[in-house]
Design a protein around this motif. Structure first.
Motif, mmCIF file in Angstrom:
data_model
loop_
_atom_site.group_PDB
_atom_site.id
_atom_site.type_symbol
_atom_site.label_atom_id
_atom_site.label_comp_id
_atom_site.label_asym_id
_atom_site.label_seq_id
_atom_site.Cartn_x
_atom_site.Cartn_y
_atom_site.Cartn_z
ATOM 1 N N LYS A 147 51.066 52.727 32.752
ATOM 2 C CA LYS A 147 51.957 51.663 33.242
ATOM 3 C C LYS A 147 51.234 50.323 33.184
ATOM 4 N N ALA A 173 51.023 49.152 29.668
ATOM 5 C CA ALA A 173 52.314 48.620 29.234
ATOM 6 C C ALA A 173 52.526 47.220 29.807
ATOM 7 N N VAL A 211 58.847 50.147 30.135
ATOM 8 C CA VAL A 211 57.560 50.663 30.605
ATOM 9 C C VAL A 211 57.668 52.164 30.857
#
Lengths: 255, 329
Positions: free
Chosen positions: B108, B111, B121
């Motif tokens: 995450k 991203a 994401v």
């Protein structure tokens, strides 16, 4: 831009709150505030003022310690552990990285300040000492002081090891509270070297005693809103300058 | 924002990097006037012994380090720009991650750093955990991961932004044979989707299996670039003959014909230079008659290993360059 800065910031925040150093400092800070009760008998009728003063002082001190210890490792650790390669290989500009790290640590400090303040008020209620909201002004000024101290920590963190950074930042904090004495020294010293040196330090180092209004709030003295606003502005400008220098150093770094 | 059709994805011109280190600022030339062009859609293997300058070149291509002289461009732009980086994926050598993060949190973060938002994401994180077969560990902290699992996370974060160019520094390090196979499959699949892959390694079998072209770097200089078959000639260097049941007199004659020989009981392993020497061996065996017979015949071709051994100089010079690669601060 905002997305990337907040990605760095929230990662910094997450790293700090999962770090044992922060938890240790928070627990210790609350314990120290609680211990004020022990020294109450020495205060000869001034108990409530001593407990309040000590409480506010320990909140400031422990928040500064968090800024110094967590902040000093901020950038260095990423380089040492080579996580920086992963971050800088993404479309993150170097200034966004520095700013994100700073913002993350300021969020950690806000959370710490809030937790310790809640602990402080609980202790006051428990011991039956009156706890006016008026004291929050002092804690707000502490936060502005942290705005400056954290910027100092980030600056050192971009080019020296965590231990050196912690030492330099803490030294800056201590001397920052003595800048008025530096000016006095400059005025009184016959030696031109001491005069020049202390004058230089007086202008370069942050004047942190402006952020200390504990005496006023503990004694219910009237606060000067203009002076407070000026101090807050001073903190923002000073920190912005240091961050600019940090970005300058960090952007030129070769990994 | 597309590059002109024929422009190389990676282009370096007389790229030189000199590190100064130590008390006397002794200088070490990690890269020495290196020229390199990588075309779109190829898998390029960058080969060299430890300390040859592979990591230095990659750091410059990722904008982590600045060249002392010469030029490097990626997609025709300076590698330091954020615009270039959004089109590139990078896996550093033996990568370290934030060990307090879980696998999913780490992706995450990757991203987010790549500028993705919201649904995009979550979707990318799921896709990559699946690609590198790490779904089972999505919510585990990375501190407990093995070397191989970390390497998988490394490739996952490198591919999070679906890059056009993937740069991998020693991607096979720490992987077991199954992991290496999966990794090769991922790389080949990237080429099938038109991506360009540039990876460094010192493991020759990786290169032989998947690379379109290789470049061989030694002491900061590119000593050879081309198809593997061009670099390693198909020419037979020697022939290995295993013979059984030869008696004392004929054994001595055979040993004289061979370049090397190894005895073991009544068996003999000979290495002969060429086919005419092999004919001599056959003639001797016919003369010997009896139990003497050939058990096996293996032509020996030049391998990458031979190539390396022939080109690489003394170990001292390589170590000096190798040490510099990791001095971050």
């Amino acid at each position: 831009m905002i997305g990337r800065i907040s990605a760095v910031a929230s990662n910094t925040f997450r790293e700090a709150i999962r770090d044992k150093v922060l938890l240790t400092l928070l627990v210790f800070g609350v314990l120290v505030m609680g211990s004020a009760k022990v020294i109450q008998p020495l205060a000869l009728g001034e108990e409530s003022k001593v407990v309040k003063d000590l409480g506010l002082a320990s909140i400031t001190l422990f928040c500064v310690l968090i800024a110094v210890l967590v902040g000093g490792r901020l950038v260095y650790k990423e380089v040492e552990k080579r996580t920086i390669y992963i971050v800088l290989a993404k479309p993150v500009r170097r200034w966004e990285f520095v700013l994100g790290k700073y913002a993350g640590l300021m969020a950690v400090l806000l959370a710490s300040l809030v937790i310790m303040t809640v602990g402080f008020y609980l202790i006051l209620f428990a011991t039956g000492i009156d706890a006016p909201a008026y004291m929050l002004w002092s804690l707000l000024m502490t936060y502005f002081e942290l705005v400056v101290v954290t910027a100092v920590a980030v600056l050192f963190s971009t080019f020296v090891t965590p231990i050196a950074s912690a030492v330099f930042t803490f030294a800056t904090y201590v001397v920052g509270h003595l800048t008025r004495d530096l000016r006095l020294l400059a005025a009184m010293s016959p030696s031109p070297i001491v005069k020049g040196g202390s004058q230089f330090l007086y202008y370069v180092l942050p004047n942190l005693s402006n952020f200390n209004i504990r005496g006023e709030v503990v004694h219910n003295a009237l606060l000067n809103p203009q002076a407070l606003a000026l101090s807050a502005m001073y903190a923002v400008v000073y920190a912005a300058t240091l961050l600019l220098i940090s970005v300058f150093i960090f952007s030129r770094k070769d990994f | 924002m597309s590059s002109p059709v024929n422009e190389p994805v990676i282009n370096t011109f007389r790229l030189t990097k000199v590190y100064r280190s130590g008390f006397r600022l002794k200088s070490v030339r990690a890269l020495d006037s290196l020229d390199l062009q990588i075309e779109k859609g190829e898998i390029f293997g960058f080969l060299g012994p430890n300390g040859a300058g592979k990591t230095t070149l990659i750091k410059i291509l990722m904008g982590l380090s600045k060249p002392t002289s010469g030029e490097a461009s990626v997609f025709g732009e300076s590698p330091r720009g954020a615009r270039v980086k959004s089109r590139v994926g990078f896996l550093p050598e033996s990568p370290y991650f934030y060990d307090y993060l879980t696998a999913a949190e780490f992706l995450k973060l990757s991203a987010g750093l790549s500028g993705m938002r919201g649904q995009e994401v979550a979707h990318s994180v799921r896709r990559l955990l699946k690609l590198v077969r790490m779904e089972h560990a999505a919510n585990d902290q990375m501190r407990g991961f093995s070397r191989g699992m970390l390497q998988r996370m490394g490739i996952a974060q490198a591919l999070i932004n679906d890059p056009e160019l993937v740069i991998l520094d020693e991607p096979m390090g720490g992987l077991d044979p199954v992991g290496r196979k999966e990794f090769r499959d991922i790389i080949v699949a990237l080429r099938e989707r038109g991506k360009t892959v540039f990876f460094s390694t010192h493991i020759l079998t990786d290169v032989e299996m998947i690379c379109d072209r290789v470049g061989i770097v030694i002491s900061g200089k590119m000593v050879d670039v081309g198809r593997l078959s061009e670099i390693l000639t198909e020419e037979v260097e020697s022939i290995e003959v295993a013979i059984a049941g030869v008696s004392g007199k004929f054994r001595k004659v055979l040993e004289r014909v061979a370049r090397h020989s190894i005895r073991s009981g009544d068996s003999l392993l000979l290495s002969v230079r060429n086919e005419s020497d092999l004919d001599k061996v056959m003639a001797i065996l016919r003369e010997a008659g009896g139990d003497a017979r050939i058990k096996s015949l293996v032509p020996q071709r030049k391998t990458l290993e031979d190539y390396f051994m022939a080109h690489v100089g003394g170990p001292a010079s390589r170590d000096a360059a190798g040490r510099r690669n990791h001095d971050g601060y």
